[in-house]
Design a protein around this motif. Structure first.
Motif, PDB file in Angstrom:
ATOM      1  N   ASN A 183      29.983  65.482  51.374  1.00 27.91           N
ATOM      2  CA  ASN A 183      30.921  65.387  52.486  1.00 27.91           C
ATOM      3  C   ASN A 183      30.738  66.485  53.528  1.00 27.91           C
ATOM      4  O   ASN A 183      31.399  66.470  54.566  1.00 27.91           O
ATOM      5  CB  ASN A 183      32.366  65.418  51.964  1.00 27.91           C
ATOM      6  CG  ASN A 183      32.857  64.040  51.576  1.00 27.91           C
ATOM      7  OD1 ASN A 183      32.725  63.086  52.343  1.00 27.91           O
ATOM      8  ND2 ASN A 183      33.421  63.917  50.392  1.00 27.91           N
ATOM      9  N   ALA A 184      29.869  67.437  53.257  1.00 25.47           N
ATOM     10  CA  ALA A 184      29.644  68.518  54.214  1.00 25.47           C
ATOM     11  C   ALA A 184      28.733  68.088  55.366  1.00 25.47           C
ATOM     12  O   ALA A 184      28.618  68.807  56.360  1.00 25.47           O
ATOM     13  CB  ALA A 184      29.050  69.736  53.515  1.00 25.47           C
ATOM     14  N   THR A 185      28.082  66.918  55.240  1.00 28.36           N
ATOM     15  CA  THR A 185      27.193  66.433  56.299  1.00 28.36           C
ATOM     16  C   THR A 185      27.733  65.134  56.884  1.00 28.36           C
ATOM     17  O   THR A 185      28.461  64.383  56.214  1.00 28.36           O
ATOM     18  CB  THR A 185      25.774  66.179  55.755  1.00 28.36           C
ATOM     19  OG1 THR A 185      25.812  65.078  54.824  1.00 28.36           O
ATOM     20  CG2 THR A 185      25.242  67.422  55.055  1.00 28.36           C
ATOM     21  N   LYS A 186      27.356  64.870  58.142  1.00 30.11           N
ATOM     22  CA  LYS A 186      27.788  63.642  58.807  1.00 30.11           C
ATOM     23  C   LYS A 186      27.246  62.413  58.087  1.00 30.11           C
ATOM     24  O   LYS A 186      27.953  61.420  57.905  1.00 30.11           O
ATOM     25  CB  LYS A 186      27.309  63.663  60.263  1.00 30.11           C
ATOM     26  CG  LYS A 186      27.737  62.442  61.073  1.00 30.11           C
ATOM     27  CD  LYS A 186      27.251  62.560  62.509  1.00 30.11           C
ATOM     28  CE  LYS A 186      27.680  61.344  63.329  1.00 30.11           C
ATOM     29  NZ  LYS A 186      27.204  61.441  64.735  1.00 30.11           N
ATOM     30  N   GLU A 187      25.973  62.486  57.654  1.00 29.94           N
ATOM     31  CA  GLU A 187      25.372  61.358  56.959  1.00 29.94           C
ATOM     32  C   GLU A 187      26.053  61.115  55.606  1.00 29.94           C
ATOM     33  O   GLU A 187      26.265  59.953  55.216  1.00 29.94           O
ATOM     34  CB  GLU A 187      23.874  61.621  56.745  1.00 29.94           C
ATOM     35  CG  GLU A 187      23.040  61.685  58.006  1.00 29.94           C
ATOM     36  CD  GLU A 187      23.209  63.001  58.772  1.00 29.94           C
ATOM     37  OE1 GLU A 187      22.817  63.069  59.945  1.00 29.94           O
ATOM     38  OE2 GLU A 187      23.768  63.953  58.177  1.00 29.94           O
ATOM     39  N   GLY A 188      26.377  62.190  54.908  1.00 33.34           N
ATOM     40  CA  GLY A 188      27.054  62.052  53.623  1.00 33.34           C
ATOM     41  C   GLY A 188      28.430  61.430  53.761  1.00 33.34           C
ATOM     42  O   GLY A 188      28.820  60.570  52.962  1.00 33.34           O
ATOM     43  N   ARG A 189      29.165  61.853  54.773  1.00 36.82           N
ATOM     44  CA  ARG A 189      30.500  61.270  54.986  1.00 36.82           C
ATOM     45  C   ARG A 189      30.406  59.788  55.325  1.00 36.82           C
ATOM     46  O   ARG A 189      31.247  58.989  54.909  1.00 36.82           O
ATOM     47  CB  ARG A 189      31.240  62.040  56.095  1.00 36.82           C
ATOM     48  CG  ARG A 189      31.633  63.459  55.693  1.00 36.82           C
ATOM     49  CD  ARG A 189      32.589  64.074  56.702  1.00 36.82           C
ATOM     50  NE  ARG A 189      31.967  64.300  57.981  1.00 36.82           N
ATOM     51  CZ  ARG A 189      31.298  65.397  58.313  1.00 36.82           C
ATOM     52  NH1 ARG A 189      31.171  66.381  57.437  1.00 36.82           N
ATOM     53  NH2 ARG A 189      30.768  65.545  59.515  1.00 36.82           N
ATOM     54  N   GLN A 190      29.360  59.395  56.077  1.00 36.71           N
ATOM     55  CA  GLN A 190      29.167  57.986  56.409  1.00 36.71           C
ATOM     56  C   GLN A 190      28.933  57.158  55.148  1.00 36.71           C
ATOM     57  O   GLN A 190      29.483  56.065  54.993  1.00 36.71           O
ATOM     58  CB  GLN A 190      27.969  57.841  57.360  1.00 36.71           C
ATOM     59  CG  GLN A 190      27.642  56.404  57.745  1.00 36.71           C
ATOM     60  CD  GLN A 190      28.694  55.790  58.655  1.00 36.71           C
ATOM     61  OE1 GLN A 190      29.407  56.505  59.340  1.00 36.71           O
ATOM     62  NE2 GLN A 190      28.797  54.481  58.638  1.00 36.71           N
ATOM     63  N   GLU A 191      28.129  57.686  54.201  1.00 37.08           N
ATOM     64  CA  GLU A 191      27.889  56.968  52.953  1.00 37.08           C
ATOM     65  C   GLU A 191      29.158  56.836  52.120  1.00 37.08           C
ATOM     66  O   GLU A 191      29.368  55.814  51.438  1.00 37.08           O
ATOM     67  CB  GLU A 191      26.829  57.696  52.125  1.00 37.08           C
ATOM     68  CG  GLU A 191      25.424  57.603  52.680  1.00 37.08           C
ATOM     69  CD  GLU A 191      24.409  58.235  51.738  1.00 37.08           C
ATOM     70  OE1 GLU A 191      23.643  59.087  52.200  1.00 37.08           O
ATOM     71  OE2 GLU A 191      24.432  57.865  50.546  1.00 37.08           O
ATOM     72  N   ASN A 192      29.997  57.822  52.168  1.00 37.88           N
ATOM     73  CA  ASN A 192      31.223  57.794  51.355  1.00 37.88           C
ATOM     74  C   ASN A 192      32.271  56.815  51.890  1.00 37.88           C
ATOM     75  O   ASN A 192      33.175  56.423  51.162  1.00 37.88           O
ATOM     76  CB  ASN A 192      31.816  59.202  51.260  1.00 37.88           C
ATOM     77  CG  ASN A 192      30.977  60.106  50.392  1.00 37.88           C
ATOM     78  OD1 ASN A 192      30.305  59.652  49.481  1.00 37.88           O
ATOM     79  ND2 ASN A 192      31.009  61.409  50.673  1.00 37.88           N
ATOM     80  N   ARG A 193      32.178  56.435  53.182  1.00 32.39           N
ATOM     81  CA  ARG A 193      33.104  55.440  53.739  1.00 32.39           C
ATOM     82  C   ARG A 193      32.560  54.050  53.371  1.00 32.39           C
ATOM     83  O   ARG A 193      31.900  53.387  54.166  1.00 32.39           O
ATOM     84  CB  ARG A 193      33.212  55.611  55.262  1.00 32.39           C
ATOM     85  CG  ARG A 193      33.768  56.958  55.683  1.00 32.39           C
ATOM     86  CD  ARG A 193      34.204  56.969  57.134  1.00 32.39           C
ATOM     87  NE  ARG A 193      33.107  56.863  58.085  1.00 32.39           N
ATOM     88  CZ  ARG A 193      32.473  57.899  58.628  1.00 32.39           C
ATOM     89  NH1 ARG A 193      32.836  59.133  58.303  1.00 32.39           N
ATOM     90  NH2 ARG A 193      31.491  57.731  59.484  1.00 32.39           N
ATOM     91  N   ARG A 194      32.882  53.580  52.160  1.00 33.78           N
ATOM     92  CA  ARG A 194      32.238  52.395  51.604  1.00 33.78           C
ATOM     93  C   ARG A 194      33.231  51.535  50.823  1.00 33.78           C
ATOM     94  O   ARG A 194      34.357  51.963  50.560  1.00 33.78           O
ATOM     95  CB  ARG A 194      31.102  52.813  50.663  1.00 33.78           C
ATOM     96  CG  ARG A 194      31.606  53.428  49.364  1.00 33.78           C
ATOM     97  CD  ARG A 194      30.515  54.149  48.608  1.00 33.78           C
ATOM     98  NE  ARG A 194      30.955  54.515  47.263  1.00 33.78           N
ATOM     99  CZ  ARG A 194      31.711  55.572  46.991  1.00 33.78           C
ATOM    100  NH1 ARG A 194      32.128  56.377  47.947  1.00 33.78           N
ATOM    101  NH2 ARG A 194      32.071  55.826  45.733  1.00 33.78           N
ATOM    102  N   VAL A 195      32.767  50.329  50.444  1.00 32.19           N
ATOM    103  CA  VAL A 195      33.524  49.436  49.560  1.00 32.19           C
ATOM    104  C   VAL A 195      32.572  48.937  48.482  1.00 32.19           C
ATOM    105  O   VAL A 195      31.429  48.564  48.769  1.00 32.19           O
ATOM    106  CB  VAL A 195      34.131  48.252  50.342  1.00 32.19           C
ATOM    107  CG1 VAL A 195      34.699  47.221  49.379  1.00 32.19           C
ATOM    108  CG2 VAL A 195      35.222  48.736  51.279  1.00 32.19           C
ATOM    109  N   GLU A 196      33.031  48.937  47.228  1.00 33.44           N
ATOM    110  CA  GLU A 196      32.238  48.465  46.106  1.00 33.44           C
ATOM    111  C   GLU A 196      32.991  47.353  45.375  1.00 33.44           C
ATOM    112  O   GLU A 196      34.217  47.240  45.495  1.00 33.44           O
ATOM    113  CB  GLU A 196      31.943  49.608  45.125  1.00 33.44           C
ATOM    114  CG  GLU A 196      31.099  50.722  45.710  1.00 33.44           C
ATOM    115  CD  GLU A 196      30.945  51.898  44.768  1.00 33.44           C
ATOM    116  OE1 GLU A 196      31.802  52.024  43.869  1.00 33.44           O
ATOM    117  OE2 GLU A 196      29.995  52.680  44.935  1.00 33.44           O
TER     118      GLU A 196
END
Length: 318
Positions: free
Chosen positions: A296-309
């Motif tokens: 979550n410290a990176t913009k790319e990481g936060r984008q991956e975490n905004r997800r649905v499974e």
């Protein structure tokens, strides 16, 4: 009922979510002399710099310097500059992922460069209110209004505005995540004891490629084909059910992120239902920011975490 208990327990220990460990804030504004018959009744230019460190998830310790320019004395044409040094505690209240009102209180020392009319350098106390608005991850707008009271009886109202530059990452509390995990493990054991007959087993987990914009639960049209294919697979396998889980990044407080993740899960669930899958075969859950898959410290990481499974469960055929 068990799900409600688990969610209530998790929310009960949730804390304000904050990312930045430090911040530097240059400010400019005005200092209005009130309850003071020694200074001219006007508002003098004030500017300065502050440095703060986060000591608790919603509390900062801040040291500051401010320069008050050309304060005129009431009984003469002479003027003086003032230098103010302060230490404050700031308590933030997060009402939105981008907006945080706060209160502050502290003390300091004011140095008067030209001491006349019994106006001397002295200590002071102050309190006030402010609002932080996150324009971006690296830039926050801060406005505040303070009441400063000197030990010699002088009193000022100070209004300031500035741009805060946050950096560093505060080590967030993890108790809520641990409680959720422990609660889920307990509930799984209870279900094993209560259910004697065969129960649905987890077949696999499907991670949708749906990427949500910041603070949004709207599904973009380019993901419709994937949702349609998923729904078709569910219709071809009537012995399957699915739990749709929503997730967020770490920006914002835990309670708000929990609600946002449920909205994202429900958005995907409703889209699958619209493709012809019966609603009773689907369940929506929200996990907020508690189950990150990236940094979550990176913009790319936060984008991956905004997800649905989707957890796919298969009931054995008899």
């Amino acid at each position: 009922m068990k799900k409600i208990f688990a969610l209530s327990l998790a929310l009960g220990v949730s804390v304000f979510a904050a990312d930045n460990l430090y911040e530097i804030t240059p400010q400019i504004g005005g200092s209005w002399h009130i309850s003071n018959d020694k200074y001219a009744d006007n508002i003098d230019l004030s500017y300065g710099l502050k440095f703060a460190t986060r000591v608790m998830p919603s509390v900062l310790l801040e040291i500051g310097y401010a320069h008050i320019n050309n304060t005129e004395y009431h009984f003469s044409k002479e003027s003086t500059n003032a230098e103010r040094y302060s230490v404050d505690l700031i308590k933030e209240f997060n009402i939105h992922s981008e907006v945080s009102p706060y209160i502050l209180g502290g003390f300091g020392y004011e140095h008067i460069s030209n001491e006349l009319h019994s106006v001397d350098s002295d200590f002071f106390g102050q309190y006030g209110v402010g609002v932080r608005y996150a324009l971006a991850d690296f830039l926050h707008l801060k406005t505040e209004l303070k009441h400063m009271i000197s030990l010699d009886g002088r009193s000022d109202i100070v209004g300031m505005v500035g741009f805060s530059i946050p950096f560093g990452t505060y080590a967030k509390e993890v108790e809520a995540v641990e409680v959720v995990k422990v609660t889920e493990e307990i509930l799984e054991e209870v279900e094993i004891i209560e259910v004697a007959e065969e129960k649905p087993t987890l077949s696999h987990i499907h991670t949708f490629s749906v990427q949500f914009p910041f603070d949004s639960s709207v599904i973009a049209p380019q993901y419709n084909a994937e949702i349609k294919d998923f729904a078709q697979s569910m219709k071809e396998n009537p012995n399957q059910t699915a739990t749709i889980s929503g997730h967020t990044d770490s920006i914002g407080d835990d309670g708000y992120n929990q609600k946002l993740s449920i909205r994202r899960a429900n958005a995907v669930k409703d889209a699958i239902i619209n493709e012809g899958v019966h609603a009773e075969r689907l369940e929506a859950k929200g996990y907020g920011e508690s189950k990150p898959i990236a940094n979550n410290a990176t913009k790319e990481g936060r984008q991956e975490n905004r997800r649905v499974e989707a957890e796919i469960y298969t009931t054995p055929n008899h």
